[in-house]
Design a protein around this motif. Sequence first.
Motif, mmCIF file in Angstrom:
data_model
loop_
_atom_site.group_PDB
_atom_site.id
_atom_site.type_symbol
_atom_site.label_atom_id
_atom_site.label_comp_id
_atom_site.label_asym_id
_atom_site.label_seq_id
_atom_site.Cartn_x
_atom_site.Cartn_y
_atom_site.Cartn_z
ATOM 1 N N VAL A 1 24.820 13.614 6.968
ATOM 2 C CA VAL A 1 23.955 13.237 8.080
ATOM 3 C C VAL A 1 24.209 11.794 8.493
ATOM 4 C CG1 VAL A 1 21.543 12.754 8.695
ATOM 5 C CG2 VAL A 1 22.162 14.937 7.643
ATOM 6 N N ASP A 2 24.289 10.901 7.531
ATOM 7 C CA ASP A 2 24.553 9.498 7.848
ATOM 8 C C ASP A 2 25.898 9.346 8.554
ATOM 9 O OD1 ASP A 2 22.162 8.768 6.710
ATOM 10 O OD2 ASP A 2 23.039 8.178 4.789
ATOM 11 N N PHE A 3 26.885 10.094 8.094
ATOM 12 C CA PHE A 3 28.202 10.057 8.722
ATOM 13 C C PHE A 3 28.124 10.543 10.163
ATOM 14 C CE2 PHE A 3 32.059 12.463 9.826
ATOM 15 C CZ PHE A 3 33.010 11.460 9.758
ATOM 16 N N GLY A 4 27.298 11.581 10.380
ATOM 17 C CA GLY A 4 27.241 12.200 11.702
ATOM 18 C C GLY A 4 26.439 11.437 12.737
ATOM 19 N N ILE A 5 25.395 10.699 12.297
ATOM 20 C CA ILE A 5 24.528 10.083 13.307
ATOM 21 C C ILE A 5 24.274 8.592 13.122
ATOM 22 C CG2 ILE A 5 23.361 12.256 13.749
ATOM 23 C CD1 ILE A 5 21.015 11.336 12.156
ATOM 24 N N ALA A 6 24.475 8.061 11.916
ATOM 25 C CA ALA A 6 24.115 6.658 11.684
ATOM 26 C C ALA A 6 24.886 5.712 12.595
ATOM 27 C CB ALA A 6 24.340 6.279 10.223
ATOM 28 N N GLY A 7 26.145 6.050 12.835
ATOM 29 C CA GLY A 7 26.951 5.172 13.670
ATOM 30 C C GLY A 7 26.499 5.106 15.112
ATOM 31 N N HIS A 8 25.694 6.092 15.532
ATOM 32 C CA HIS A 8 25.226 6.121 16.918
ATOM 33 C C HIS A 8 23.859 5.456 17.095
ATOM 34 C CE1 HIS A 8 28.514 8.838 17.861
ATOM 35 N NE2 HIS A 8 28.152 9.604 16.845
ATOM 36 N N VAL A 9 23.202 5.144 15.994
ATOM 37 C CA VAL A 9 21.864 4.578 16.078
ATOM 38 C C VAL A 9 21.875 3.230 16.794
ATOM 39 C CG1 VAL A 9 19.946 3.633 14.735
ATOM 40 C CG2 VAL A 9 20.966 5.812 14.079
ATOM 41 N N ALA A 10 22.850 2.399 16.502
ATOM 42 C CA ALA A 10 22.923 1.089 17.148
ATOM 43 C C ALA A 10 23.056 1.234 18.659
ATOM 44 C CB ALA A 10 24.088 0.287 16.585
ATOM 45 N N ASP A 11 23.859 2.206 19.095
ATOM 46 C CA ASP A 11 24.002 2.441 20.529
ATOM 47 C C ASP A 11 22.677 2.850 21.160
ATOM 48 O OD1 ASP A 11 26.685 1.872 20.439
ATOM 49 O OD2 ASP A 11 27.314 3.965 20.263
ATOM 50 N N LEU A 12 21.954 3.711 20.450
ATOM 51 C CA LEU A 12 20.674 4.175 20.985
ATOM 52 C C LEU A 12 19.659 3.036 21.023
ATOM 53 C CD1 LEU A 12 18.974 6.519 21.998
ATOM 54 C CD2 LEU A 12 18.467 7.119 19.625
ATOM 55 N N MET A 13 19.579 2.259 19.959
ATOM 56 C CA MET A 13 18.611 1.171 19.919
ATOM 57 C C MET A 13 18.944 0.086 20.937
ATOM 58 S SD MET A 13 16.593 2.443 17.734
ATOM 59 C CE MET A 13 15.422 1.121 17.448
ATOM 60 N N ALA A 14 20.220 -0.076 21.256
ATOM 61 C CA ALA A 14 20.620 -1.066 22.254
ATOM 62 C C ALA A 14 20.102 -0.708 23.641
ATOM 63 C CB ALA A 14 22.140 -1.201 22.278
ATOM 64 N N SER A 15 19.747 0.548 23.843
ATOM 65 C CA SER A 15 19.232 0.973 25.142
ATOM 66 C C SER A 15 17.873 0.363 25.459
ATOM 67 C CB SER A 15 19.130 2.509 25.185
ATOM 68 O OG SER A 15 20.389 3.103 24.968
ATOM 69 N N PHE A 16 17.223 -0.215 24.452
ATOM 70 C CA PHE A 16 15.924 -0.841 24.686
ATOM 71 C C PHE A 16 16.057 -2.232 25.317
ATOM 72 C CE2 PHE A 16 14.845 2.322 21.471
ATOM 73 C CZ PHE A 16 13.618 2.785 21.919
ATOM 74 N N GLU A 17 17.265 -2.708 25.464
ATOM 75 C CA GLU A 17 17.472 -4.055 25.982
ATOM 76 C C GLU A 17 17.418 -4.076 27.504
ATOM 77 O OE1 GLU A 17 21.128 -5.338 24.303
ATOM 78 O OE2 GLU A 17 20.415 -5.246 22.225
ATOM 79 N N GLN A 18 16.253 -3.757 28.046
ATOM 80 C CA GLN A 18 15.995 -3.785 29.481
ATOM 81 C C GLN A 18 14.711 -4.587 29.699
ATOM 82 O OE1 GLN A 18 18.116 -2.181 31.639
ATOM 83 N NE2 GLN A 18 19.348 -1.283 29.993
ATOM 84 N N THR A 19 14.454 -4.991 30.922
ATOM 85 C CA THR A 19 13.253 -5.787 31.197
ATOM 86 C C THR A 19 12.102 -4.938 31.723
ATOM 87 O OG1 THR A 19 14.108 -6.296 33.414
ATOM 88 C CG2 THR A 19 14.571 -7.877 31.649
ATOM 89 N N ASP A 20 12.405 -3.910 32.481
ATOM 90 C CA ASP A 20 11.367 -3.054 33.049
ATOM 91 C C ASP A 20 11.207 -1.806 32.189
ATOM 92 O OD1 ASP A 20 9.617 -2.295 35.522
ATOM 93 O OD2 ASP A 20 10.899 -0.545 35.176
ATOM 94 N N ASP A 21 9.969 -1.399 31.930
ATOM 95 C CA ASP A 21 9.730 -0.268 31.038
ATOM 96 C C ASP A 21 10.308 1.035 31.571
ATOM 97 O OD1 ASP A 21 8.487 -1.618 28.964
ATOM 98 O OD2 ASP A 21 6.492 -1.469 29.861
ATOM 99 N N VAL A 22 10.285 1.217 32.881
ATOM 100 C CA VAL A 22 10.882 2.434 33.446
ATOM 101 C C VAL A 22 12.382 2.441 33.193
ATOM 102 C CG1 VAL A 22 11.360 3.724 35.560
ATOM 103 C CG2 VAL A 22 9.097 2.732 35.198
ATOM 104 N N ASP A 23 13.019 1.294 33.349
ATOM 105 C CA ASP A 23 14.456 1.193 33.077
ATOM 106 C C ASP A 23 14.751 1.444 31.601
ATOM 107 O OD1 ASP A 23 14.952 0.593 35.730
ATOM 108 O OD2 ASP A 23 14.927 -1.574 35.405
ATOM 109 N N VAL A 24 13.862 0.954 30.740
ATOM 110 C CA VAL A 24 14.026 1.204 29.299
ATOM 111 C C VAL A 24 13.966 2.702 29.023
ATOM 112 C CG1 VAL A 24 12.991 0.924 27.020
ATOM 113 C CG2 VAL A 24 13.137 -1.031 28.562
ATOM 114 N N LEU A 25 12.936 3.351 29.542
ATOM 115 C CA LEU A 25 12.777 4.784 29.299
ATOM 116 C C LEU A 25 13.978 5.559 29.822
ATOM 117 C CD1 LEU A 25 10.963 7.113 28.320
ATOM 118 C CD2 LEU A 25 10.007 7.210 30.629
ATOM 119 N N ARG A 26 14.417 5.229 31.018
ATOM 120 C CA ARG A 26 15.554 5.938 31.604
ATOM 121 C C ARG A 26 16.824 5.721 30.781
ATOM 122 N NH1 ARG A 26 15.077 3.926 36.178
ATOM 123 N NH2 ARG A 26 13.826 5.587 37.123
ATOM 124 N N ALA A 27 17.066 4.474 30.360
ATOM 125 C CA ALA A 27 18.261 4.177 29.582
ATOM 126 C C ALA A 27 18.215 4.848 28.222
ATOM 127 C CB ALA A 27 18.404 2.665 29.416
#
Length: 211
Positions: A55-81
């Motif tokens: 599981v870690d091999f399959g998804i852990a490497g993608h977590v950073a990409d997903l968490m980086a999507s929170f780097e927006q200023t507007d909440d709607v943009d955050v949700l969409r990203a």
Amino acid sequence: MTRDDADILRRGLAAFAELGYQGTTVRELAKRLGVSHNYVNDRYGSKEQFWRAVVDFGIAGHVADLMASFEQTDDVDVLRAVVTRWFTLAAGTPEANRIIAEESVRDSTRLDYLAEKYTRRFWGELAPVIQRLMDSGRMPQVPLLLVFVALNGPALALTHQNMHNRLGSALPDTDEDRIRMAEQLAQLVVGGLVTSGPGRQEVPARTSPDS
């Protein structure tokens, strides 16, 4: 991690995705991995510990990409990203997504592992964004769990190939087409959740036939 280790985990990922945890015996793993019968226990300690490594091999490497999507200023943009990235990752890692779908309906230590290491961290970041959107009137006022259901269901359904086949529309074959489908799905889902402007919305409670 060596190339051999990565190949072992990749084959394990495919096995668990196809057969499920219960259906993947140590004997079957040894056959698919091309190793001795004792390899999994000797190298990882147990089948479940190997499952965690997979599981870690399959998804852990993608977590950073997903968490980086929170780097927006507007909440709607955050949700969409975030939703767009979530869905594209689900479409791009179908085997890991199938494992998550399989484990999500079972009360087990494996589900505890997924929740503690991945889901709660991600949802802990997204829930305040959704709450602010509700408070500002940009989203209907509903329980936060209901929003999670609205988002998680489509992500998991991206790997329901057999059902899609029976509906006469197979999932795309290429990575590019799968990503495009995931992006379209994200637009559809987010567009249904977010209003075009402020204005508090309430989802009416269900009333009984006699009320």
